[in-house]
Scaffold this motif. Structure first.
Motif, PDB file in Angstrom:
ATOM      1  N   ALA A  25      -2.099   2.664  -7.737  1.00  0.00           N
ATOM      2  CA  ALA A  25      -3.511   2.621  -7.350  1.00  0.00           C
ATOM      3  C   ALA A  25      -3.714   1.889  -6.028  1.00  0.00           C
ATOM      4  O   ALA A  25      -4.646   2.210  -5.283  1.00  0.00           O
ATOM      5  CB  ALA A  25      -4.335   1.969  -8.447  1.00  0.00           C
ATOM      6  N   LEU A  26      -2.867   0.942  -5.725  1.00  0.00           N
ATOM      7  CA  LEU A  26      -2.997   0.203  -4.477  1.00  0.00           C
ATOM      8  C   LEU A  26      -2.880   1.102  -3.255  1.00  0.00           C
ATOM      9  O   LEU A  26      -3.454   0.808  -2.204  1.00  0.00           O
ATOM     10  CB  LEU A  26      -1.929  -0.899  -4.398  1.00  0.00           C
ATOM     11  CG  LEU A  26      -2.055  -2.044  -5.380  1.00  0.00           C
ATOM     12  CD1 LEU A  26      -0.835  -2.947  -5.291  1.00  0.00           C
ATOM     13  CD2 LEU A  26      -3.333  -2.828  -5.125  1.00  0.00           C
ATOM     14  N   HIS A  27      -2.153   2.188  -3.374  1.00  0.00           N
ATOM     15  CA  HIS A  27      -1.849   3.059  -2.241  1.00  0.00           C
ATOM     16  C   HIS A  27      -2.362   4.476  -2.456  1.00  0.00           C
ATOM     17  O   HIS A  27      -1.805   5.420  -1.919  1.00  0.00           O
ATOM     18  CB  HIS A  27      -0.333   3.092  -2.011  1.00  0.00           C
ATOM     19  CG  HIS A  27       0.259   1.738  -1.922  1.00  0.00           C
ATOM     20  ND1 HIS A  27       0.122   0.938  -0.819  1.00  0.00           N
ATOM     21  CD2 HIS A  27       0.960   1.010  -2.820  1.00  0.00           C
ATOM     22  CE1 HIS A  27       0.730  -0.222  -1.026  1.00  0.00           C
ATOM     23  NE2 HIS A  27       1.248  -0.199  -2.233  1.00  0.00           N
ATOM     24  N   SER A  28      -3.426   4.617  -3.240  1.00  0.00           N
ATOM     25  CA  SER A  28      -3.913   5.958  -3.577  1.00  0.00           C
ATOM     26  C   SER A  28      -5.429   6.027  -3.491  1.00  0.00           C
ATOM     27  O   SER A  28      -6.137   5.041  -3.741  1.00  0.00           O
ATOM     28  CB  SER A  28      -3.479   6.329  -4.994  1.00  0.00           C
ATOM     29  OG  SER A  28      -3.971   7.598  -5.345  1.00  0.00           O
ATOM     30  N   PHE A  29      -5.934   7.198  -3.144  1.00  0.00           N
ATOM     31  CA  PHE A  29      -7.368   7.458  -3.197  1.00  0.00           C
ATOM     32  C   PHE A  29      -7.801   7.814  -4.616  1.00  0.00           C
ATOM     33  O   PHE A  29      -8.977   7.756  -4.940  1.00  0.00           O
ATOM     34  CB  PHE A  29      -7.737   8.642  -2.276  1.00  0.00           C
ATOM     35  CG  PHE A  29      -7.510   8.358  -0.824  1.00  0.00           C
ATOM     36  CD1 PHE A  29      -8.396   7.569  -0.114  1.00  0.00           C
ATOM     37  CD2 PHE A  29      -6.415   8.881  -0.169  1.00  0.00           C
ATOM     38  CE1 PHE A  29      -8.202   7.304   1.231  1.00  0.00           C
ATOM     39  CE2 PHE A  29      -6.213   8.626   1.165  1.00  0.00           C
ATOM     40  CZ  PHE A  29      -7.104   7.836   1.869  1.00  0.00           C
TER      41      PHE A  29
END
Length: 73
Positions: A25-29
């Motif tokens: 989630a840190l690196h996702s839309f």
């Protein structure tokens, strides 16, 4: 005693899936979902893999981590 082992295994798979979802989630839309499965225990699923989450998966979502990236500038 077998029930205790099953609960412990499911607990471990839940926390592993949760850690995976939080990391993604840190690196996702897209939102990351923890899904309960009879065979696998729990697993993480990226909502971006589907246009809309299919009903057979949506009713098994036990936790959602919202995507950390915004596409608004």
């Amino acid at each position: 005693m077998a029930t205790l082992a099953t609960v412990q295994t499911n607990s471990n798979s839940y926390f592993e899936a949760l850690a995976t979802a939080e990391r993604r989630a840190l690196h996702s839309f897209f939102d990351q979902h923890v899904i309960e499965d009879d065979d696998l225990g729990y697993f993480a699923l990226d909502e971006g893999d589907y246009n809309a989450l299919p009903a057979h998966l949506a009713h098994r979502v036990v936790h959602t981590v919202h995507g950390g990236l915004l596409d608004e500038y």
